[in-house]
Scaffold this active site. Structure first.
Site, PDB file in Angstrom:
ATOM      1  N   GLY A  49      15.354  -7.783  -5.861  1.00 49.07           N
ATOM      2  CA  GLY A  49      13.998  -7.266  -5.709  1.00 49.07           C
ATOM      3  C   GLY A  49      13.094  -8.124  -4.855  1.00 49.07           C
ATOM      4  O   GLY A  49      11.906  -7.845  -4.738  1.00 49.07           O
ATOM      5  N   CYS A  50      13.637  -9.174  -4.251  1.00 47.15           N
ATOM      6  CA  CYS A  50      12.845 -10.036  -3.380  1.00 47.15           C
ATOM      7  C   CYS A  50      13.172  -9.740  -1.927  1.00 47.15           C
ATOM      8  O   CYS A  50      14.333  -9.521  -1.584  1.00 47.15           O
ATOM      9  CB  CYS A  50      13.131 -11.516  -3.666  1.00 47.15           C
ATOM     10  SG  CYS A  50      12.561 -12.055  -5.272  1.00 47.15           S
ATOM     11  N   GLN A  51      12.149  -9.754  -1.088  1.00 44.84           N
ATOM     12  CA  GLN A  51      12.338  -9.539   0.344  1.00 44.84           C
ATOM     13  C   GLN A  51      13.136 -10.693   0.943  1.00 44.84           C
ATOM     14  O   GLN A  51      14.005 -10.495   1.783  1.00 44.84           O
ATOM     15  CB  GLN A  51      10.971  -9.426   1.001  1.00 44.84           C
ATOM     16  CG  GLN A  51      10.998  -9.194   2.481  1.00 44.84           C
ATOM     17  CD  GLN A  51       9.596  -9.079   3.065  1.00 44.84           C
ATOM     18  OE1 GLN A  51       8.613  -9.391   2.402  1.00 44.84           O
ATOM     19  NE2 GLN A  51       9.512  -8.641   4.293  1.00 44.84           N
ATOM     20  N   SER A  52      12.841 -11.904   0.511  1.00 45.20           N
ATOM     21  CA  SER A  52      13.559 -13.097   0.955  1.00 45.20           C
ATOM     22  C   SER A  52      14.635 -13.425  -0.064  1.00 45.20           C
ATOM     23  O   SER A  52      14.613 -12.924  -1.180  1.00 45.20           O
ATOM     24  CB  SER A  52      12.590 -14.283   1.054  1.00 45.20           C
ATOM     25  OG  SER A  52      11.510 -13.969   1.891  1.00 45.20           O
TER      26      SER A  52
END
Length: 137
Positions: A49-52
């Site tokens: 769920g993290c972009q990075s």
């Protein structure tokens, strides 16, 4: 060097007049955090769920949870520092009792993050809370 407490971070951020200065402070906090051993940067430790890319590893010692976290993005390392100030070296009960919504509101943080960064920040918190729930049962 150890990170400031969550209360100290709130106080420090209040000192700055604008968000550009606050972002620099967050980046500095992230740079002060120890780097994670690349061998720990595995798929199992990756936060969904993290972009990075964000990795979380945990060790339980004397009822306290110690986290090692890392990201491949410098601003996210700063956000991780904020989260670690609230949760690192705390008991599972303390982690689950901490009002993270209030903490983020006091930081005046989420309105200054992109929606994807905000979602990633919530995913990191949710992962740490899930770890705390799993170790407290």
């Amino acid at each position: 060097m150890s990170l400031p407490s969550s209360a100290e971070i709130i106080e420090d951020l209040d000192f700055f007049d604008d968000w550009e200065e606050r972002y620099k402070y967050l980046i500095d906090l992230g740079e002060e955090m120890p780097k994670m051993d690349p061998k720990l940067q595995t798929q199992e430790r990756l936060v969904k769920g993290c972009q990075s890319n964000v990795w979380i590893d945990v060790q339980a010692t004397d009822d306290k949870l110690s986290f090692v976290v890392d990201s491949d993005a410098i601003i996210v390392r700063g956000l991780l520092a904020l989260v670690m100030a609230a949760f690192n070296n705390k008991t599972a009960v303390d982690i689950l009792a901490f009002n993270v919504t209030d903490y983020f509101q006091q930081l005046d943080l989420e309105q200054h993050l992109s929606p994807t960064r905000g979602n990633g920040l919530r995913a990191i918190v949710a992962k740490i809370q899930a770890i705390a729930r799993a170790t407290s049962s």
